[in-house]
Write an enzyme that holds these catalytic residues in place. Structure first.
Site, PDB file in Angstrom:
ATOM      1  N   GLU A   1       0.861  -1.178   0.000  1.00  0.00           N
ATOM      2  CA  GLU A   1       0.000   0.000   0.000  1.00  0.00           C
ATOM      3  C   GLU A   1       0.903   1.236   0.000  1.00  0.00           C
ATOM      4  O   GLU A   1       1.814   1.333   0.834  1.00  0.00           O
ATOM      5  CB  GLU A   1      -0.904   0.022   1.230  1.00  0.00           C
ATOM      6  CG  GLU A   1      -1.867   1.204   1.224  1.00  0.00           C
ATOM      7  CD  GLU A   1      -2.745   1.271   2.456  1.00  0.00           C
ATOM      8  OE1 GLU A   1      -3.497   2.257   2.587  1.00  0.00           O
ATOM      9  OE2 GLU A   1      -2.680   0.345   3.298  1.00  0.00           O
TER      10      GLU A   1
ATOM     11  N   ARG B   1       5.535 -12.923   9.530  1.00  0.00           N
ATOM     12  CA  ARG B   1       6.208 -11.692   9.138  1.00  0.00           C
ATOM     13  C   ARG B   1       7.553 -11.578   9.862  1.00  0.00           C
ATOM     14  O   ARG B   1       7.810 -12.295  10.843  1.00  0.00           O
ATOM     15  CB  ARG B   1       5.326 -10.481   9.477  1.00  0.00           C
ATOM     16  CG  ARG B   1       5.064 -10.327  10.957  1.00  0.00           C
ATOM     17  CD  ARG B   1       4.065  -9.207  11.245  1.00  0.00           C
ATOM     18  NE  ARG B   1       4.590  -7.917  10.849  1.00  0.00           N
ATOM     19  CZ  ARG B   1       3.905  -6.776  10.966  1.00  0.00           C
ATOM     20  NH1 ARG B   1       2.672  -6.783  11.434  1.00  0.00           N
ATOM     21  NH2 ARG B   1       4.442  -5.632  10.612  1.00  0.00           N
TER      22      ARG B   1
ATOM     23  N   LYS C   1       4.337   0.778   9.786  1.00  0.00           N
ATOM     24  CA  LYS C   1       4.473   2.011   9.002  1.00  0.00           C
ATOM     25  C   LYS C   1       3.814   3.179   9.727  1.00  0.00           C
ATOM     26  O   LYS C   1       4.299   4.302   9.655  1.00  0.00           O
ATOM     27  CB  LYS C   1       3.860   1.830   7.616  1.00  0.00           C
ATOM     28  CG  LYS C   1       4.768   1.134   6.624  1.00  0.00           C
ATOM     29  CD  LYS C   1       4.265   1.275   5.195  1.00  0.00           C
ATOM     30  CE  LYS C   1       3.055   0.426   4.933  1.00  0.00           C
ATOM     31  NZ  LYS C   1       2.668   0.442   3.504  1.00  0.00           N
TER      32      LYS C   1
END
Length: 565
Positions: free
Chosen positions: A39, A264, A274
């Site tokens: 994104e 992850r 983020k």
């Protein structure tokens, strides 16, 4: 690093084994097509590097394709700046995408799919508030409650949805929900939101849309439209997989992608959010996304971390199905390992102390040859100018030498690397007692740093000729946080920021050969650490960033603390 090198270095993992079995069994015609779907609401960080290596690496290893697709479904947080940065970072890591797409390429197709769901009685417009919807969904212990608008007719839903698109309503007045099962054990299947009203200018479509698809609806459609085979994502989406499959099965799309989740990357002394990294930027704790203290790929590039070290590290840690924190020393080892292989060597003095060689002619200079890499003759050599006055590291001198001190002290002889042997005869101090100059003599027979009569000289120092030295600013970077898990428990991660993550040292002295090193290029300052030239440098005024020390100083500190020292 080539694909074969990555495969040989990394151990087998369940994703590699799964894809190999799919190819051998002829699934999807033996085809492999992956995608990396960031994104564009921030810069990529080291956690994304793991996903990049998996998505691009698996496609390359099995002769397939990998798309770069920007999931730009939330115009509030997305910017062209982030799109450009993501492209740069992927290329910097050494990967190339086969196709580039945006979720916004499919907005019309997604809208048509939503209309199809409404016509099939599988979606409806809900006019409750978001708070009411959240309350009605229930929780793990409490079943959901049907919305009072769940029984709206197909025609009414089609009309409302078209008017939502046309901009007749304000944000929050209506949403489009899937009609699945409000009693489902998986909360994601309790009539999830598919569209919300959002009157926000989009970085690609401008003001053409007043409604935007939710990620859980858009993502499986994007995969299906692009005919992706293996949709690889992080473990947080495991509970979303039933909804992913439902969207693919109930919408008019031809592709049949399958989602597979992996753990992850959680790296010690680092943040992988983020949103929180953006908070550090916006609150001024760092100087931007490319601040060398940041775990962003752009920050790592500016710090001088080689992309090959990142790829090698991601391959070594493997792919698992369980989350955990990876020891940051493993990453730092990969950095040192790669830089030791490729970084040319130079000399610099961070805290200079003047040393005068009294028996060296005042008006003479000479040059010594020094290798640019001690283990690879192909790097060649550089010339080290030498004269009567040089600089040595202040920490390499002690007025009162401790036991086993092999560096400079009154009466001690040391080797100046590649140059000669010198003996300290006199120490000059200022009014406060600060040492300001060492007066020494050299052995002219020791040119090149050899002992002419075979005597043992155990100490070897780095140095720089005072007459020829470049003055530089050096920025010493370290770990961003003081704790392995900076947000453990209820801790505010900002309280664990390392105040010494950057120290700026002025007046450092470098050998003149460093004047020709390009911005971004990495090298070793012998006996000190690995560095690179920062973009803030001006002609004749270099600024260096320390990439990493030669040894793990944190390991020593933690060992000392564990013993109560």
């Amino acid at each position: 690093m080539s694909t074969s090198e990555r495969s040989e270095e990394g151990a087998s993992n369940f994703i590699r084994e799964m894809i190999a079995a799919d190819v051998e069994g002829g699934k999807w015609g033996g085809r492999v097509h992956t995608r990396f779907p960031p994104e564009p609401n921030g810069y990529l960080h080291i956690g994304h590097a793991k996903a990049i290596c998996i998505d691009f690496g698996m496609a390359a290893e099995f002769g397939g394709k990998c798309n770069l697709r920007f999931d730009d479904t939330n115009p509030i947080a997305e910017e062209v700046e982030y799109v450009d940065a993501i492209r740069r970072d992927i290329e910097w890591l050494g990967f190339t995408w086969d196709n580039e797409f945006f979720a916004s390429d499919y907005f019309e197709r997604m809208y048509e799919c939503a209309v199809h769901l409404i016509r099939e009685g599988k979606a409806y417009v809900d006019s409750q508030t978001l708070e009411q919807i959240r309350e009605g969904r229930g929780n793990f212990y409490k079943p959901g409650v049907d919305s009072p608008f769940r029984t709206r007719s197909v025609d009414e839903n089609l009309d409302l949805f078209a008017r939502m698109r046309a901009g007749e309503f304000e944000a929050g007045e209506h949403v489009l929900r899937a009609k699945i099962d409000m009693q489902h054990g998986n909360l994601n299947m309790r009539d999830p939101l598919l569209y919300r009203i959002l009157k926000q200018t989009h970085h690609r479509t401008g003001d053409a849309w007043n409604i935007y698809p939710m990620y859980d609806y858009a993502h499986p459609l994007e995969d299906a439209i692009e005919d992706i085979t293996h949709s690889l994502c992080s473990l947080e989406f495991q509970d979303h997989r039933p909804l992913y499959d439902w969207v693919v099965e109930n919408c008019p799309v031809e592709g049949q992608p399958e989602q597979t989740e992996f753990a992850r990357l959680n790296l010690g002394y680092t943040l992988m959010s983020k949103r929180k990294l953006l908070q550090l930027v916006n609150e001024g704790h760092v100087d931007g996304w490319d601040d060398p203290r940041m775990p962003s790929l752009s920050g790592m590039r500016r710090r001088g971390i080689p992309p090959e070290a990142i790829v090698r590290f991601c391959e070594r840690i493997g792919v698992s199905k369980r989350d955990g924190i990876v020891d940051i020393s493993l990453f730092e080892h990969a950095i040192r390992e790669r830089l030791n292989e490729v970084a040319p060597r130079y000399m610099g003095v961070l805290n200079p102390l003047e040393l005068v060689i009294e028996n060296y002619p005042e008006d003479e200079d000479e040059e010594f040859d020094a290798p640019l890499h001690p283990e690879d003759a192909a790097y060649g050599t550089r010339k080290l100018p030498f004269g009567r006055v040089i600089y040595v590291e202040r920490d390499d001198f002690r007025m009162q030498a401790p036991r086993k001190w092999h560096r400079l002290a009154p009466g001690k002889e040391v080797r100046l690397r590649y140059a000669c042997l010198v003996t300290c005869n006199e120490v000059v101090t200022d009014e406060s007692g600060e040492v300001v100059q060492l007066r020494c003599t050299w052995d002219p027979e020791s040119r090149g740093g050899t002992s002419p009569d075979g005597r043992k000289v155990r100490g070897t120092l780095h140095w720089v000729s005072a007459k020829h030295a470049l003055s530089a600013e050096v920025r010493l970077y370290d770990r961003l946080f003081t704790k392995e898990n900076p947000q453990e428990g209820d801790a505010d991660f900002r309280d664990n920021l390392n105040p010494d993550a950057r120290r700026v040292v002025q007046g450092c002295k470098l050998e003149p050969a460093l004047a020709s090193v390009e911005v971004g290029a990495g090298f070793q300052l012998e006996r000190i650490g690995y560095f690179c030239v920062d973009p803030d440098s001006a002609e004749g005024e270099p600024v260096l960033n320390r990439t990493i020390t030669l040894r793990d100083s944190w390991a020593k500190l933690e060992k000392k603390l564990s013993k109560g020292g």
